[in-house]
Design an enzyme around this catalytic site. Structure first.
Site, mmCIF file in Angstrom:
data_model
loop_
_atom_site.group_PDB
_atom_site.id
_atom_site.type_symbol
_atom_site.label_atom_id
_atom_site.label_comp_id
_atom_site.label_asym_id
_atom_site.label_seq_id
_atom_site.Cartn_x
_atom_site.Cartn_y
_atom_site.Cartn_z
ATOM 1 N N THR A 136 0.816 -1.211 0.000
ATOM 2 C CA THR A 136 0.000 0.000 0.000
ATOM 3 C C THR A 136 0.853 1.265 0.000
ATOM 4 O O THR A 136 1.898 1.322 0.643
ATOM 5 C CB THR A 136 -0.951 0.022 1.230
ATOM 6 O OG1 THR A 136 -1.832 -1.089 1.131
ATOM 7 C CG2 THR A 136 -1.744 1.280 1.337
ATOM 8 N N GLY A 187 -10.388 -4.084 0.955
ATOM 9 C CA GLY A 187 -9.778 -3.716 2.232
ATOM 10 C C GLY A 187 -10.222 -2.358 2.727
ATOM 11 O O GLY A 187 -11.246 -1.802 2.307
ATOM 12 N N THR A 206 -2.040 1.966 6.522
ATOM 13 C CA THR A 206 -1.585 0.734 5.886
ATOM 14 C C THR A 206 -1.545 -0.362 6.938
ATOM 15 O O THR A 206 -1.148 -0.106 8.074
ATOM 16 C CB THR A 206 -0.203 0.901 5.230
ATOM 17 O OG1 THR A 206 0.258 -0.401 4.827
ATOM 18 C CG2 THR A 206 0.824 1.533 6.164
ATOM 19 N N GLY A 207 -1.971 -1.547 6.560
ATOM 20 C CA GLY A 207 -1.973 -2.630 7.536
ATOM 21 C C GLY A 207 -3.061 -3.634 7.231
ATOM 22 O O GLY A 207 -3.586 -3.663 6.104
HETATM 23 N N1 ASP Z 1 -4.525 -2.146 4.128
HETATM 24 C C1 ASP Z 1 -4.358 -2.884 2.917
HETATM 25 C C2 ASP Z 1 -5.510 -3.840 2.767
HETATM 26 O O1 ASP Z 1 -5.911 -4.439 3.744
HETATM 27 C C3 ASP Z 1 -3.077 -3.641 2.849
HETATM 28 C C4 ASP Z 1 -1.862 -2.922 3.295
HETATM 29 O O2 ASP Z 1 -1.893 -1.800 3.733
HETATM 30 O O3 ASP Z 1 -0.812 -3.507 3.174
HETATM 31 O O4 ASP Z 1 -5.976 -4.026 1.683
#
Ligand code: ASP
Length: 328
Positions: free
Chosen positions: A194, A224, A245-246
């Site tokens: 992300t 997401g 992000t997460g």
């Molecule tokens: N938050 C993003 C998702 O769940 C993934 C990420 O940030 O790595 O789609």
């Protein structure tokens, strides 16, 4: 009489000097960006790899800085910075998007204008080269906020967004990481991806944007937090702009970016206190891994995570800036 004139004069000079020093200290513009958080540890990255990431983060930062320092708007800075990161295969967004369980790429993105709480988002798109620009088109050129799948692509194409063949999103790196997860489905996707950017411009407007390929091996049209306004992306001129992000499911359930804003708005907490409470208390307690970048209406910047690393960078009009990968 003379004393009175002298006093007034002294007060006048003092208040001018005070105002000048206040405006010198005022942050005129500020920017922060991220390229994903997760289990990012020094031993997994060679010197060359670290340099490659830092180089791309610096380039993206320069794009945003130039726009903001030149009097451009927060929204333009956010869109252009994210377009750059989407075109870079190192990050899980645009060109570097991860693969779904079925071997496809389904991308999500959102942008929000803190001035007027305008927002646009697209989700589950597989043929828009730069989803962040499609999100901006939804915000600027439609009466809707959130478009999904084929309809989103159709609308973006009708507004002149660049459409590509789905093979454009193939990268060896993302393909290999899907194969690895498929070979051992209990394996948790270690590194998330992300990209995101938050900005304050010279006009006092805040903006936030986020773009992603989601999570490797996602299934059944999973979407997401990124395109969900208030979860992965939020901006409000009264408080702050946030990009997350997460692990998206947690960020949706805890409406992370909106929560940070409301803690400031209704509880009077600072940006730092709000972000700490949400990322290091509420999320940490339930195992919600990830991080956020945020900027408030005064130009204060926060880059914080409950993971071992987050690709990140920031700068402001006072010449303060930094780029880093691992948790210090
Ligand atoms: N938050 C993003 C998702 O769940 C993934 C990420 O940030 O790595 O789609």
């Amino acid at each position: 009489m003379k004393v009175k004139v002298l006093l007034i004069l002294t007060f006048f000079i003092w208040s001018c000097a005070d105002r000048a020093s206040k405006s010198e200290n005022k942050i005129e513009w500020a920017i922060a960006l991220h390229g994903g958080a997760g289990n990012i540890v020094p031993e997994d990255y060679s010197q060359d790899q670290r340099e490659a990431y830092l180089h791309e983060l610096n380039n993206a930062l320069d794009i945003g800085k130039n726009i903001l320092a030149g009097g451009g708007t927060s929204l333009d800075a956010v869109e252009q910075v994210i377009r750059y990161l989407e075109d870079c295969p190192l990050f899980n967004a645009g060109k570097g998007a991860v693969f779904t369980h079925d071997g496809r790429n389904e991308l999500d993105a959102a942008i929000m204008d803190g001035n007027g709480l305008r927002a646009g988002a697209v989700a589950g798109v597989g043929d828009i080269k730069n989803p962040i620009s499609a999100a901006r088109l939804v915000m600027d050129k439609s009466e809707h906020v959130f478009l999904v799948g084929k309809g989103a692509s159709k609308f973006a194409a009708s507004q002149g967004a660049e459409i590509v063949d789905s093979s454009y999103f193939f990268t060896e790196k993302s393909w290999k990481s899907l194969q690895k997860v498929l070979a051992n489905e209990t394996l948790k996707n270690k590194k998330m991806g992300t990209v995101g950017c938050v900005t304050l411009d010279k006009y006092g407007d805040l903006a936030a944007g986020t773009s992603t390929g989601g999570m490797t091996n996602k299934r059944y049209g999973r979407i997401g937090d990124v395109p969900v306004i208030g979860a992965g992306t939020y901006a409000n001129n009264n408080t702050c702009a946030v990009s997350a992000t997460g692990h998206g499911e947690f960020f949706i359930r805890f409406t992370v970016s909106h929560d940070i804003s409301t803690l400031m708005e209704y509880k009077g907490l600072s940006l730092e206190q709000s972000a700490d409470l949400v990322i290091h208390n509420k999320l940490e307690k339930v195992g919600g891994k990830g991080g956020i970048i945020a900027v408030d209406k005064f130009g204060n910047i926060i880059l914080t995570m409950n993971t071992s690393g987050m690709f990140r960078a920031f700068a402001n009009s006072k010449g303060e800036q930094g780029v880093s990968i691992f948790k210090e």
